[in-house]
Design an enzyme around this catalytic site. Structure first.
Site, PDB file in Angstrom:
ATOM      1  N   LYS A 125       4.409   1.102 -27.065  1.00  0.00           N
ATOM      2  CA  LYS A 125       4.344  -0.322 -27.173  1.00  0.00           C
ATOM      3  C   LYS A 125       3.981  -0.995 -26.014  1.00  0.00           C
ATOM      4  CE  LYS A 125       5.883  -3.555 -30.111  1.00  0.00           C
ATOM      5  NZ  LYS A 125       6.030  -3.379 -31.436  1.00  0.00           N
TER       6      LYS A 125
ATOM      7  N   ASP B 292       2.059  -7.651 -32.518  1.00  0.00           N
ATOM      8  CA  ASP B 292       3.386  -7.786 -32.832  1.00  0.00           C
ATOM      9  C   ASP B 292       3.746  -9.119 -32.385  1.00  0.00           C
ATOM     10  OD1 ASP B 292       6.050  -6.204 -32.792  1.00  0.00           O
ATOM     11  OD2 ASP B 292       6.289  -7.594 -30.964  1.00  0.00           O
TER      12      ASP B 292
END
Ligand code: NDP
Length: 453
Positions: free
Chosen positions: A126, A166
């Site tokens: 991430k 995201d």
């Protein structure tokens, strides 16, 4: 809390102080894994979970950029390369002012289990930045994305680490990031997912997380011989995940009555039908406006601004059957969870990552709610990202129907894995244990096979 979890959490908190979101994510997984560690001492002996908790690599970098007025800005860039036991690091980039190490580590940790559940060969990662894209011109966004990729490009690659979108990173941002990567590397390769359709993107990728979370909800309902027809649904957020959650609920005959953004939420008792959803998509994706405008246009809807003095979110305090939190982490606290129960909600499918606090989750489980935790319910997004990688490798594109059918099948399989695993470990119906244990086993076995690395 078992002694195992207690001592593990003490160690994690001592080693990584000031990372509450990360601690929360680890604690939830560790609780579930107590059941595994009792049956499989080999995982404990090889300290598999302790190793998964430590990122393989954290990259932090300065992102200096100049806006159109000549002003210099400095943001922080991050990439957490969490675990590569079963494939290249894979996970989104988040651009939001709240981004810090704790939030990205929790997201990367969750991603490891989620990616494993999809059954596709993807490790977990991430990244992101504290950059705030809200209200910024396209030029500022492009300059920031180019500056961000000027450092990130040396750490990623189609067989190493494949970022995606995201919060705050959608099609526009992926385009600018990809353009800069291509220029610096002089190669056209599937290094990012969520790409545009005419330059390597997959059909259904924008829809995948929202659709997937609704497919997962349908699977949970089916265990009780039920479906979404006629169900009143609360959805939070109004971005990518929320929009396609509404679209799929409508297709399956449900009625969505709420949407939100960080300023407030709208309640539309008549339901957000396809025409109103089209308005929201144009508002959010093209004009980049605020959800308040929905109530300006549709007079029957009520807009409620966020009240910072409240210790609960009024969005979760309406009569409904199902809830689809699709905005951000910890948006359902214990009080919200109690309000949902009081209002008749019996299904929660998490589109957002870790939207429910540990206390809220406990309430859901204690009250037999059909509760689909994020790492299972929202895995559809990364699953179709995995399909995008496969299509890029083959230099071939599947049709909309093909990708949607694969997504539906993957969500069905994830549901089955969670349900069967929960049952096997003596906690039938507990999708939290099912997802955590189901996701863990594949990664853990790969780590055992690969030795202490
Ligand atoms: P978007 O940026 O498209 O939308 C995010 C939405 O949530 C916006 O409406 C935003 O409001 C709202 N929001 C963000 N932060 C906050 C906050 N602190 N408080 C209240 N509202 C907030 O992001 P996505 O739809 O892509 O992501 C939503 C959630 O889904 C996230 O948790 C993400 O991690 C998760 N997720 C996304 C996937 C994907 O494929 N995109 C895959 C799996 C999970 P505002 O416009 O005011 O910021």
């Amino acid at each position: 809390m078992s002694d195992y979890v207690k001592s593990l959490m003490q160690e994690v908190k001592a080693k990584h102080p000031g990372e509450p979101e990360f601690h929360q994510a680890v604690e939830e997984v560790a609780e579930s894994l107590t059941l595994v560690m009792e049956r499989h001492p080999e995982y404990r002996a090889a300290k598999v979970l302790e190793r998964i908790i430590e990122p393989e690599r954290i990259i932090m970098f300065r992102v200096p950029w100049i806006d159109e007025q000549g002003e210099v800005h400095i943001n922080i860039g991050y990439r957490i390369e969490m675990n590569s036991a079963i494939g290249p690091y894979k996970g989104g980039l988040r651009f939001h002012p709240s981004v810090n190490l704790s939030i990205l580590k929790f997201l990367a940790f969750e991603q490891v289990f989620k990616n494993s559940l999809t059954s596709l060969p993807m490790g977990g990662g991430k990244g992101g930045s504290d950059f705030d894209p809200k209200g910024k011109s396209d030029l500022k966004i492009m300059r920031f994305c180019q500056a961000f990729m000027s450092e990130l490009f040396r750490h990623i690659g189609p067989n190493t680490d494949v970022p995606a979108g995201d919060i705050g990173v959608g099609g526009r941002e992926i385009g600018y990031l990809f353009g800069q990567y291509k220029k610096l590397r002089n190669e056209f390769t599937g290094v990012l997912t969520g790409k545009g359709l005419n330059w390597g993107g997959s059909l259904i990728r924008p829809e995948a997380t929202g659709y997937g979370s609704v497919y997962f909800a349908s699977e949970m309902l089916a265990t009780r011989g039920d479906n979404l027809e006629g169900k009143v649904c609360l959805v939070s957020g109004s971005g990518n995940v929320a929009q396609y959650t509404v679209e799929k609920i409508n297709q399956l005959g449900g009625k969505v009555v709420t949407l939100s953004d960080s300023n407030g939420y709208i309640y539309d008792e008549e339901g957000i039908n396809d025409e109103k959803l089209k308005f929201v998509m144009e508002l959010k994706n093209v004009r980049r406006g605020r959800i308040k405008e929905y109530a300006d246009k549709y007079k029957n809807a009520v807009y409620t601004p966020v009240d910072p003095n409240l210790d609960y979110n009024p969005l979760w305090n309406h009569k409904a059957d199902c809830a689809f939190p699709s905005a951000t982490q910890n948006e359902i606290n214990e009080k919200d969870a109690q309000n949902l129960l009081n209002n008749g909600v019996f299904l929660v499918s998490e589109g957002a990552n870790m939207p429910t606090t540990l206390e809220g989750v406990k309430l859901f489980l204690d009250n037999n709610v059909l509760y689909g935790p994020a790492k299972a319910a929202n895995a559809g997004g990364v699953a179709v990202s995995g399909l995008e990688m496969a299509q890029n490798s083959m230099r071939y594109a599947w049709t909309r129907e093909e990708v949607d059918n694969k997504l539906r099948q993957i969500m069905k399989n994830i549901h089955k894995t969670c349900a069967d695993t929960a049952e096997r470990f003596g906690t039938p119906g507990n999708y939290v244990n099912g997802a955590n244990i189901g996701g863990f086993l594949k990664v853990a076995d790969a780590m055992l096979d690969q030795g202490i690395v």
